[in-house]
Design a protein around this motif. Sequence first.
Motif, PDB file in Angstrom:
ATOM      1  N   PHE A   1      80.489  -6.873 -31.339  1.00  0.00           N
ATOM      2  CA  PHE A   1      81.568  -7.174 -32.288  1.00  0.00           C
ATOM      3  C   PHE A   1      82.389  -5.949 -32.686  1.00  0.00           C
TER       4      PHE A   1
ATOM      5  N   TYR B   1      83.493  -7.157 -26.556  1.00  0.00           N
ATOM      6  CA  TYR B   1      83.924  -8.512 -26.919  1.00  0.00           C
ATOM      7  C   TYR B   1      83.936  -9.434 -25.707  1.00  0.00           C
TER       8      TYR B   1
ATOM      9  N   ALA C   1      86.268  -6.458 -32.642  1.00  0.00           N
ATOM     10  CA  ALA C   1      86.873  -7.145 -33.780  1.00  0.00           C
ATOM     11  C   ALA C   1      87.093  -6.185 -34.939  1.00  0.00           C
TER      12      ALA C   1
ATOM     13  N   ASP D   1      80.243 -13.177 -37.917  1.00  0.00           N
ATOM     14  CA  ASP D   1      79.946 -13.272 -36.487  1.00  0.00           C
ATOM     15  C   ASP D   1      78.465 -13.027 -36.211  1.00  0.00           C
TER      16      ASP D   1
END
Length: 554
Positions: free
Chosen positions: A438, A385, A441, A494
């Motif tokens: 990602f 991230y 997340a 995303d």
Amino acid sequence: MSHVSTTSAVSRKPARDGLRALSGIALGVAAVCGLPMLAVLVAALSGGTDTISHLLGTVLPGYAGATLALVLLVGSGTFAVGVGAAWLVTMTRFPMVRLLEIALVLPLAFPAYVLAYAYTHILDHPGIVQTLLRDATGWGPRDYWFPEIRSLGGAAVMLILVLYPYVYLLARAAFLQQSGTTFLAARALGSSPLAAFFRVSLPLARPAIAGGVLLAVMETIADFGTVAYFGVQTFATGIYTSWFSLYDRAGAAQLALCLLSFALLLAMLERYQRGSAKYHDPARQSKSVMAAELRGWRAVGAFALCAIPVMLGAVLPIVVLFSMGLGSEQNLLSARYLGFIKNSATLAGVAAVVTVLAAVSVGFFRRLDGGRMARSAAYVARLGYAVPGGVIAVGLIVPFAAFDNALDAWMRETFDYSTGLLITGSIWLLVAAYMVRFLAAALGAYEGGQAMVHVNMDAAARSLGQTPIGTLRRVHLPILAPSLLTALLIVFVDVMKELPATLIMRPFNFDTLAVQAYRLASDERLEGAAVPSLVIVAMGLLPVILICRQVGRR
């Protein structure tokens, strides 16, 4: 007795095999996440000192200065907007406050580069605002001064408008969790509401606010679409220029190493402040903060301060993009655009599933093991991230291109057969880049839901003969279904918005909505860029609506 021992040993064998398989998957995921950083380091060091000396004497100081200035502007801007809005909707009452506390999250659905296209259309020299100004005054192009939207300041404003919700959400949660006792004590000692805010509420919420600001800053250094369109020379644009325009792979790797070092420093700061964010108040539940009723000009001012970010960050861009799309010649239902949508949905869907499965394997392995290896795997998996998409792209292409070329050379020499590029330029390598970017997340959403599964449930499942995989499948996954769905949606959106990694790594003739929007905007066809941008925003509203529902439930 011997029969019982043999049976017990046999029953433990599937459990050991299941744990071994799970550990292999989790460590493999961590290895993939760590590979880009290691590859960038090796490629940068192998570039020699001539390349870095040339960069130091030419573009590196400019890249560093622009990136640092952007970080400072966006950090201070998101702090002011996010904390101010969170304080007003939490500690005061004014007309439509309930609606605004939810609507303030909406700009999170917008990529910053989409806002850049919309505001360029209305604020640039041939745009609506300046055209009306010239028509009303009769001025010529050199008779007046107007702020330049295509500038570092313009890029900072676009990023502030879409990133302040990070700070707003965390600051709002921190204010809601604070006890009213300390705030009332400050008021009783003669402090005004504003002074009590700065002396009591703000220091108590500092760890949460710092985490939100650092998240916004890390998204800022990872941004490519906005700064590239506005012509701001940052590390992100420098990596892309070195890779594609100058064909300087060593220079791109060394620039990526500089950006990676800065990003990892920010990640360490975020982890440090989050780890030290401890506060105990024995009177915490005794009295909550009473919201003050605002009337007259104070109510109007509070409403305006909270409504302006929503209007500028969500409402106005949607109206502008919709009007631009109606005037364009782009047909959303044409075979070409349906192909863009299909490509985007395919990439986002596959990447979301792969990323969530990787998050489940890493998170569940850490729950079962808890040792240093499991903790290290989870830590490495979270680093993505903080790594910009361009850095991940360079870090994956360099080793896999070397592998493809070595395999092709060996096959030619041994069997007189060319394998070509098997991995480089494939969809699967791009999906791996998305997973690295990602995974944090998805892991956060999974671990948030996993906290609801008590360890006694694991013990009960094991006592009933379930293996670790059986416990995961029959106990954890049914309970965690809402959290996993949220993680899927977040990663899906995303990926739809991700631009730098897609630009660098996409297969030949495999364009997405984000790439199409960027290409049209680069050609100054802003009306056409509005069409794919609107589709991206529509997709982005899905997880934001889920967040808004949680905000509405307080």
